[in-house]
Motif scaffolding. Structure first.
Motif, PDB file in Angstrom:
ATOM      1  N   HIS A 153       0.961  -0.914   0.139  1.00 37.61           N
ATOM      2  CA  HIS A 153       0.173  -0.096   0.011  1.00 37.61           C
ATOM      3  C   HIS A 153       0.550   1.159  -0.398  1.00 37.61           C
ATOM      4  O   HIS A 153       0.517   2.332  -0.527  1.00 37.61           O
ATOM      5  CB  HIS A 153      -1.518   0.206   1.167  1.00 37.61           C
ATOM      6  CG  HIS A 153      -1.762  -1.231   1.068  1.00 37.61           C
ATOM      7  ND1 HIS A 153      -1.826  -2.048   1.869  1.00 37.61           N
ATOM      8  CD2 HIS A 153      -3.276  -1.310   0.616  1.00 37.61           C
ATOM      9  CE1 HIS A 153      -2.783  -3.375   1.485  1.00 37.61           C
ATOM     10  NE2 HIS A 153      -3.655  -2.561   0.939  1.00 37.61           N
ATOM     11  N   GLU A 198      -7.611   4.492   1.604  1.00 36.75           N
ATOM     12  CA  GLU A 198      -9.111   3.967   2.219  1.00 36.75           C
ATOM     13  C   GLU A 198     -10.807   5.162   1.016  1.00 36.75           C
ATOM     14  O   GLU A 198     -11.783   4.552  -0.183  1.00 36.75           O
ATOM     15  CB  GLU A 198      -9.826   4.648   3.268  1.00 36.75           C
ATOM     16  CG  GLU A 198      -9.048   3.821   4.010  1.00 36.75           C
ATOM     17  CD  GLU A 198      -9.676   2.172   4.377  1.00 36.75           C
ATOM     18  OE1 GLU A 198     -10.910   1.972   3.578  1.00 36.75           O
ATOM     19  OE2 GLU A 198      -8.901   1.524   3.915  1.00 36.75           O
ATOM     20  N   TRP A 228      -9.839   6.252  -1.735  1.00 33.76           N
ATOM     21  CA  TRP A 228      -9.793   5.766  -3.237  1.00 33.76           C
ATOM     22  C   TRP A 228     -10.530   4.767  -3.818  1.00 33.76           C
ATOM     23  O   TRP A 228     -11.132   4.354  -4.784  1.00 33.76           O
ATOM     24  CB  TRP A 228      -8.318   5.409  -4.109  1.00 33.76           C
ATOM     25  CG  TRP A 228      -7.664   6.239  -4.025  1.00 33.76           C
ATOM     26  CD1 TRP A 228      -6.707   7.111  -4.258  1.00 33.76           C
ATOM     27  CD2 TRP A 228      -7.946   7.501  -6.180  1.00 33.76           C
ATOM     28  NE1 TRP A 228      -6.556   8.668  -4.837  1.00 33.76           N
ATOM     29  CE2 TRP A 228      -7.456   8.955  -6.209  1.00 33.76           C
ATOM     30  CE3 TRP A 228      -9.171   6.765  -6.921  1.00 33.76           C
ATOM     31  CZ2 TRP A 228      -7.243   8.904  -6.634  1.00 33.76           C
ATOM     32  CZ3 TRP A 228      -8.233   7.883  -7.887  1.00 33.76           C
ATOM     33  CH2 TRP A 228      -7.983   8.912  -7.678  1.00 33.76           C
ATOM     34  N   ARG A 229     -10.537   3.620  -2.636  1.00 37.58           N
ATOM     35  CA  ARG A 229     -10.991   2.194  -2.100  1.00 37.58           C
ATOM     36  C   ARG A 229     -12.694   2.550  -2.398  1.00 37.58           C
ATOM     37  O   ARG A 229     -13.049   2.231  -3.291  1.00 37.58           O
ATOM     38  CB  ARG A 229     -10.965   1.445  -1.293  1.00 37.58           C
ATOM     39  CG  ARG A 229      -9.366   0.955  -1.594  1.00 37.58           C
ATOM     40  CD  ARG A 229      -9.350  -0.142   0.104  1.00 37.58           C
ATOM     41  NE  ARG A 229      -7.973  -1.347  -0.628  1.00 37.58           N
ATOM     42  CZ  ARG A 229      -7.335  -1.008   0.436  1.00 37.58           C
ATOM     43  NH1 ARG A 229      -8.200  -1.678   2.073  1.00 37.58           N
ATOM     44  NH2 ARG A 229      -6.228  -2.023   0.226  1.00 37.58           N
ATOM     45  N   ASN A 230     -13.192   3.230  -1.500  1.00 40.95           N
ATOM     46  CA  ASN A 230     -14.494   3.930  -1.781  1.00 40.95           C
ATOM     47  C   ASN A 230     -14.890   4.480  -2.650  1.00 40.95           C
ATOM     48  O   ASN A 230     -15.781   3.873  -3.862  1.00 40.95           O
ATOM     49  CB  ASN A 230     -14.918   4.799  -0.805  1.00 40.95           C
ATOM     50  CG  ASN A 230     -14.675   3.695   0.876  1.00 40.95           C
ATOM     51  OD1 ASN A 230     -14.319   3.250   0.789  1.00 40.95           O
ATOM     52  ND2 ASN A 230     -14.138   5.155   1.619  1.00 40.95           N
ATOM     53  N   ARG A 234     -15.519   0.819  -5.276  1.00 38.30           N
ATOM     54  CA  ARG A 234     -16.388  -0.059  -5.036  1.00 38.30           C
ATOM     55  C   ARG A 234     -18.028   1.245  -5.328  1.00 38.30           C
ATOM     56  O   ARG A 234     -18.805   0.284  -5.834  1.00 38.30           O
ATOM     57  CB  ARG A 234     -16.195  -0.204  -3.908  1.00 38.30           C
ATOM     58  CG  ARG A 234     -16.448  -0.903  -3.079  1.00 38.30           C
ATOM     59  CD  ARG A 234     -16.276  -0.885  -0.839  1.00 38.30           C
ATOM     60  NE  ARG A 234     -15.109  -0.181  -1.442  1.00 38.30           N
ATOM     61  CZ  ARG A 234     -14.142  -0.652   0.322  1.00 38.30           C
ATOM     62  NH1 ARG A 234     -15.037  -0.746   0.998  1.00 38.30           N
ATOM     63  NH2 ARG A 234     -13.532   0.039  -0.072  1.00 38.30           N
TER      64      ARG A 234
END
Length: 134
Positions: free
Chosen positions: A50, A124, A126-128, A131
């Motif tokens: 990460h 986080e 970017w992940r959201n 998603r």
């Protein structure tokens, strides 16, 4: 969520200080180290990280070339450049090569904490975003 951090520095003392600090202050974080960019590149191609803390001046593969290759493999990896010899040109070169942040030696634990928290939060977000868009 378990975080993976790779510390790349040719100075064993710097690697150990960073490793120990992160392990003691950030739960669910796995730390690996590499003494040069050549070894680190092999690790990055074999595993997912990460955050990479990357010393700029090391023998072997140039840190900026390493940074470009890492970003080509996965542009979401947060790469934080570390150096003891800071100039405006060096900072700009780091940014242009794709660095996400910059840490000047000698650094404080507060600086490390702030940079890592910002990097984890960015990942986080970017992940959201991914998603929610799929």
């Amino acid at each position: 969520m378990a975080w993976k951090v790779l510390i790349v520095d040719d100075e064993p003392g710097i690697r150990e200080v960073l490793k120990d600090y992160i392990e003691m202050n950030f739960e669910h974080t796995k730390i690996e180290t590499a003494e040069n960019a050549d070894t680190a590149l092999k690790k990055v191609t074999e595993d997912q990280y990460h955050i990479i803390l990357l010393d700029i001046v090391m023998p072997g593969l140039d840190a900026f070339e390493f940074l470009r290759r890492v970003k080509d493999l996965n542009s979401l990896i947060q790469v934080i450049m570390i150096t003891g010899n800071s100039t405006m040109e060096r900072v700009l070169e780091s940014i242009e090569a794709g660095a996400d942040d910059y840490l000047l030696k000698p650094f404080s634990t507060k600086e490390i904490e702030e940079i890592l928290k910002c990097s984890f939060a960015r990942i986080e977000r970017w992940r959201n975003a991914f998603r929610n868009s799929f």
